[in-house]
Design a protein around this motif. Structure first.
Motif, PDB file in Angstrom:
ATOM      1  N   ALA A   1      -4.253  -6.148   3.949  1.00 41.20           N
ATOM      2  CA  ALA A   1      -2.988  -5.709   3.362  1.00 41.20           C
ATOM      3  C   ALA A   1      -2.618  -4.327   3.891  1.00 41.20           C
ATOM      4  O   ALA A   1      -1.455  -4.053   4.182  1.00 41.20           O
ATOM      5  CB  ALA A   1      -3.103  -5.672   1.845  1.00 41.20           C
TER       6      ALA A   1
ATOM      7  N   ILE B   1      -0.550   1.538  -2.212  1.00 45.70           N
ATOM      8  CA  ILE B   1      -1.218   0.755  -3.247  1.00 45.70           C
ATOM      9  C   ILE B   1      -2.409   0.016  -2.659  1.00 45.70           C
ATOM     10  O   ILE B   1      -3.494  -0.011  -3.245  1.00 45.70           O
ATOM     11  CB  ILE B   1      -0.211  -0.215  -3.911  1.00 45.70           C
ATOM     12  N   ALA B   2      -2.235  -0.546  -1.471  1.00 44.87           N
ATOM     13  CA  ALA B   2      -3.353  -1.232  -0.811  1.00 44.87           C
ATOM     14  C   ALA B   2      -4.507  -0.266  -0.608  1.00 44.87           C
ATOM     15  O   ALA B   2      -5.678  -0.622  -0.767  1.00 44.87           O
ATOM     16  CB  ALA B   2      -2.899  -1.812   0.524  1.00 44.87           C
TER      17      ALA B   2
ATOM     18  N   HIS C   1       3.474  -3.885   5.468  1.00 44.89           N
ATOM     19  CA  HIS C   1       4.762  -4.298   4.914  1.00 44.89           C
ATOM     20  C   HIS C   1       4.661  -5.611   4.163  1.00 44.89           C
ATOM     21  O   HIS C   1       5.588  -6.023   3.501  1.00 44.89           O
ATOM     22  CB  HIS C   1       5.772  -4.436   6.062  1.00 44.89           C
TER      23      HIS C   1
ATOM     24  N   SER D   1       4.481   2.877  -2.201  1.00 48.57           N
ATOM     25  CA  SER D   1       4.642   1.816  -1.197  1.00 48.57           C
ATOM     26  C   SER D   1       3.434   0.889  -1.226  1.00 48.57           C
ATOM     27  O   SER D   1       2.366   1.256  -1.713  1.00 48.57           O
ATOM     28  CB  SER D   1       4.770   2.430   0.195  1.00 48.57           C
ATOM     29  N   ARG D   2       3.622  -0.288  -0.672  1.00 43.30           N
ATOM     30  CA  ARG D   2       2.539  -1.272  -0.665  1.00 43.30           C
ATOM     31  C   ARG D   2       1.314  -0.756   0.081  1.00 43.30           C
ATOM     32  O   ARG D   2       0.184  -1.081  -0.258  1.00 43.30           O
ATOM     33  CB  ARG D   2       3.026  -2.568  -0.029  1.00 43.30           C
ATOM     34  N   ARG D   3       1.579  -0.001   1.136  1.00 39.02           N
ATOM     35  CA  ARG D   3       0.460   0.564   1.914  1.00 39.02           C
ATOM     36  C   ARG D   3      -0.384   1.470   1.043  1.00 39.02           C
ATOM     37  O   ARG D   3      -1.617   1.380   1.061  1.00 39.02           O
ATOM     38  CB  ARG D   3       1.052   1.382   3.066  1.00 39.02           C
TER      39      ARG D   3
ATOM     40  N   ASP E   1      -8.034  -6.169   1.025  1.00 36.61           N
ATOM     41  CA  ASP E   1      -7.298  -4.905   0.941  1.00 36.61           C
ATOM     42  C   ASP E   1      -7.053  -4.336   2.333  1.00 36.61           C
ATOM     43  O   ASP E   1      -5.997  -3.780   2.611  1.00 36.61           O
ATOM     44  CB  ASP E   1      -8.090  -3.885   0.108  1.00 36.61           C
TER      45      ASP E   1
END
Ligand code: NA
Ligand code: NA
Lengths: 451, 171, 321
Positions: free
Chosen positions: B165, B94-95, B170, B90-92, B162
């Motif tokens: 993000a 990855i962030a 989301h 998920s983007r979270r 970061d």
């Protein structure tokens, strides 16, 4: 196994884990190398070494060619040199079935002769050739596959950043390495052209014939290639024939592409700033990896892992050729994880001592050598082989940087099509590796003649 | 409150980015000077007056230039990483991972500022110079320390990005 | 072993300096200590960094021992530099080594801050290697491009009316072969590893093996590490590095020099030994180099003239004839 070796192997696992969670490879190396050495010998030692280590690494004379060749390539990509190359090649090859794709390969080879990096070659030639291939109704797979594969020529044909780094690690002569890579580079071009010919024989609709240029266009387009020939001749020819050392040669290269851009009136101030920015990000990235690799090397030498690996493999009783092939396969597999430069920096310090050991030592002559050639020749031969296999990672899944670059230029073609289009070229590359393994003379001939 | 914070941070980010980019271009200028030195050396040796200092000026100039490139490299995310294993995350997540990378960069930059400051003092105390022109090496450390300060700044900028993000998750 | 040491240096593990000097020395120390000492030698900068960093590494305790070239860090050992000047070292490295150690005690000690010197030594001396020029007088070198080893080497070349060219040693063979340079000032011992005999035709030295300056080296230990060692261990190091060893080191370097020139003559090169008169012309031409050095170091408050005299006298006192 000693505690130190366990620590060393553990550190390798951590390194891979860090890379897997997107830690920039340079920082993963810095972290593992630095912290590992601290755990082994205490923090004071690392802190002392850091006072001058980075300055020392960044001021290595032999490395100074790297940012200069990067700058040369960055400026070259803004000067219209790539258009001229492609147009010239297309005038010669365009009338053939698949001819425009062949011209793209030839253009990549020409651009590779002034640019030291694969990605820069792929993106520069991609921008020029993709629209043309589309215009002649080439299939997405062949068009993008050709350019992704052709980009690899940027590094296979000298100058080549990866080859410079290899030469520094194994203490080979950069000039000799550049000579050695030349014929294998030409072989790649020939095999890629044959691949396209075969491809369009099987799938004629994928690569239709282009328009035949008239005589005037043919002559003009051919003349357009002359500047590249001059630049390559002066820079690489100057190195081959010993007029100057690589660093001044790279300076001449920067000067010539700059001059070409100004004469063509194609290089705007904005382009020039852009070229400097590209040089900054590429060179900064390369040097940070070099620093990380040095920290990792310090740690690994202190735990004694490369020495252990070398003696372990040397005593394993495996045939020299078996070891070589295993090493090459390991490099191809590692290509899923790392970029070519990181791989060379990380792996060659392990692999090279192994090969030296098997061959019979650093001063081994051809007679009685494990590989039937002197260690000096082995250094050259293995360097070119390693160069090819680490670059294969650029066009293989899961991470194929060249494929990504070309895909970003062509949103219509799904990436899977590009990977399919690249597959035949991958096979050609494997064939080339086999040829070079079976006939070392292809690699070793030119350095012998020019020496 | 959060809006003003964001506005000021984006103003800060913008100013930092411009500064870092300008510094990288100055580094590019130094690289061009190195090119010029090598050209002069070639021309000189053609006319029988070689320039023995070209070698050490190249070493020193390239080192200064490359240090000046590092902050820009961090800012634009040019440092290569492998994203295949986390492509499905998920983007979270990855962030969070990229945040770790920025954190390492920040710590490393601060550590190097500290260590290379002492490195500079060493060069000064022990009178390290280049071989032919006898240029004191500590002089090169001055722009390099500025580069490292900007590297810390760049890492801070990417760290803030970061964090934004990560908190949005989301986006 | 109770005492572990890491010895770091810049040459490969097949170099004579490694196999014939450092390895036997380390073995001798270990033996003297009755097995209490173990010295692990790391060649080819395997513990990281570049050759000029070796001296920092040992001073900061990154490694325990180093073997390094003083000239890598010009400015650091200004007094020791006197031994690089032409006319100080002539033809006998063993004598120069002993002179170095004599002056070390009286004059040079202070510049080795943060390290305990085990021993200092020189190589057999700079000789002239030429591509295709036969050299019998300084005039023969006028306008030639010659590769230099150190800053004093640059002065030597300038004094001879030639142009100094700086380049890393590995670049030497192609540069010689293609005429980027016309010659080089290096000892004979570099001939075999770089195959200099293939790129040159003439090897030139003065009468009775007289050379044109040399290079100084040191093997040193981190000061704190040294101070923390018990007396018997210190003695093990001292005994292995005494006057006899210093003479032996001179012989080792002289022998690898002889091997180098032997290789060149066997390959058909011309080995020119200048006559006494010809050598004298070089001595005359090179005399200003020492003056230049004296003036240069006076800025640092060093009485260079006195050092030159002392060094010369010390070398003479140890020379066989
Ligand atoms: Na290339
Ligand atoms: Na890949």
């Amino acid at each position: 196994m000693t505690d130190a070796l366990v620590l060393g192997l553990g550190a390798l696992v951590v390194l891979i884990a860090l890379i897997a969670i997107r830690m920039p490879i340079a920082y993963a190396m810095i972290l593992v190398g630095g912290v590992g050495t601290m755990m082994l010998n205490g923090p004071a030692l690392v802190l002392s070494q850091l006072k001058t280590l980075a300055y020392g690494q960044f001021s290595i004379y032999d490395l100074s060619v790297v940012p200069m060749f990067v700058l040369m390539g960055a400026i070259a990509s803004k000067t219209g040199l790539s258009q001229a190359l492609f147009r010239g090649a297309n005038a010669w090859l365009g009338w053939l079935r698949g001819g425009t794709a062949m011209a793209a390969i030839a253009g990549c080879a020409g651009f590779g002769a002034v640019c030291g990096s694969s990605l820069a070659t792929a993106s520069t030639m991609g921008k020029v050739a993709l629209p043309e291939l589309k215009r002649y109704n080439y299939s997405g797979a062949l068009a993008t596959g050709t350019l992704a594969a052709g980009g690899v020529l940027g590094i296979l044909i000298p100058p080549s950043v990866v080859l410079i780094i290899y030469a520094i690690i194994v203490e080979a002569n950069i000039v000799t390495m550049f000579m050695a890579a030349f014929l294998p580079g030409l072989l790649a071009v020939v095999l890629f052209l044959l691949t396209i010919a075969l491809y369009v024989t099987i799938k004629p609709e994928a690569g239709p014939k282009g328009g035949v240029a008239d005589r005037k266009e043919f002559l003009e387009a051919t003349a357009g290639m002359i500047p590249v020939l001059i630049i390559f001749g002066l820079v690489i020819g100057g190195i081959y024939f010993g007029f100057f050392n690589p660093t001044p040669a790279a300076a001449v290269g920067v000067f010539l592409v700059l001059l070409f851009g100004l004469l063509q009136r194609k290089l705007s101030g904005h382009d020039f700033i852009q070229a400097l920015k590209e040089t900054a990000s590429t060179s900064g990235m390369i040097y940070l990896i070099i620093l990380g690799a040095e920290l990792l090397k310090i740690f690994m030498s202190r735990v004694g892992l490369p020495q252990e690996t070398a003696s372990w493999i040397a005593n394993s009783g495996l045939e020299p050729m078996t070891v070589l092939i295993l090493l090459l396969i390991a490099l191809i597999l590692l290509g899923c994880l790392m970029d070519s430069l990181s791989m060379i920096l990380l792996v060659i310090p392990f692999f090279w001592p192994v090969l030296v050991e098997i061959n019979g030592g650093i001063y081994q002559g051809a007679e009685g050598a494990g590989f039937g050639m002197s260690t000096e020749d082995l250094k050259i031969w293995f360097g070119v082989l390693a160069l090819i296999v680490v670059e294969l990672g650029l066009i293989t899944p899961p991470v194929g940087m060249n494929v990504f670059v070309i895909s970003s230029l062509d949103r219509e073609t799904p990436m899977i099509e590009t990977f399919k289009g690249v597959a035949p070229f991958f096979c050609a590359e494997i064939l080339r590796v086999i040829l070079l393994v079976c006939f070392p003379i292809i690699t070793l001939w030119l350095p012998q003649v020019l020496r | 409150m959060s809006n003003t914070l964001k506005a000021s941070s984006s103003g800060f980010t913008g100013a930092a980015s411009r500064l870092i980019t300008l510094w990288a271009l100055l580094g590019g200028g130094v690289l061009l000077l190195v090119v010029a030195v090598n050209m002069l050396s070639i021309i000189g040796s053609v006319f029988g007056t070689p320039f023995p200092g070209d070698f050490e000026l190249t070493e020193m100039g390239v080192a200064i230039a490359v240090f000046a490139f590092l902050p820009y490299c961090q800012l634009v995310g040019a440092n290569v990483s492998a994203d295949i294993f986390t492509a499905g995350a998920s983007r979270r997540v990855i962030a969070f991972f990229t945040l770790l990378g920025s954190l390492v960069a920040l710590v490393f930059a601060l550590l190097l500022i500290w260590r290379m400051y002492y490195g500079m003092l060493d060069q000064k105390d022990y009178d390290y110079t280049t071989t032919i022109l006898q240029i004191p090496h500590w002089m090169a450390f001055v722009p390099i320390l500025i580069s490292l300060a900007l590297l810390a700044l760049a890492a801070l900028v990417t760290l803030l990005q970061d964090m934004t993000a990560l908190s949005r998750g989301h986006h | 072993a109770d005492y572990e040491f890491k010895l770091h240096h810049f040459l490969g593990e097949k170099a004579p300096a490694h196999t014939q000097m450092l390895v036997p020395w380390a073995k001798q120390v270990e033996e003297n200590s009755g097995g209490k000492v173990h010295i692990e030698i790391y060649p080819a900068m395997t513990l990281g960094g570049r050759p000029p960093e070796l001296i920092n590494q040992v001073r900061d305790g990154v490694v325990d021992l180093v073997w390094t070239v003083n000239g890598y860090t010009p400015g650091l050992f200004p007094r020791t530099e006197v031994f690089e000047l032409p006319g100080i070292h002539t033809n006998d490295p063993a004598a120069t080594n002993q002179a170095l150690m004599d002056l070390y005690e009286t004059d040079l000690k202070d510049e080795y801050k943060g390290v305990e010197v085990m021993f200092l030594h020189v190589h057999a001396g700079q000789a002239i290697h030429m591509r295709d020029t036969e050299v019998h007088s300084p005039e023969d070198l006028a306008g030639k491009k010659i590769r230099i080893p150190t800053r004093t080497g640059a002065w030597v070349i300038e004094a001879l009316g030639a142009s100094p060219v700086a380049m890393p040693v590995p670049e030497l063979p192609p540069a010689l072969q293609k005429g980027v340079i016309d010659g080089a000032f290096i000892p004979w011992e570099i001939i075999p590893p770089l195959k200099i005999q293939e790129q040159t035709e003439y090897q030139i030295e003065g009468v009775d093996k007289e050379r044109f300056g040399t290079t100084t080296f040191q093997v040193s230990m981190n000061q704190e590490r040294w101070n923390g060692l018990p007396e018997d261990i210190q003695k093990a190091f001292r005994d292995a590095s005494g006057p006899e060893w210093i003479v032996k080191v001179g012989e080792i370097w002289a022998a690898s020099d002889d091997f180098g020139i032997g290789l060149a003559t066997k390959a058909g090169n011309t080995h020119i030994t200048l006559t006494e008169e010809e050598t004298e012309a070089f001595r005359q031409a090179l005399a200003p180099v020492a003056d230049r050095w004296v003036e240069e170091v006076s800025a640092k408050g060093i009485d260079g003239a006195a050092l030159v005299e002392k060094a010369r006298a010390a070398v003479a006192s140890h020379s066989a004839n």
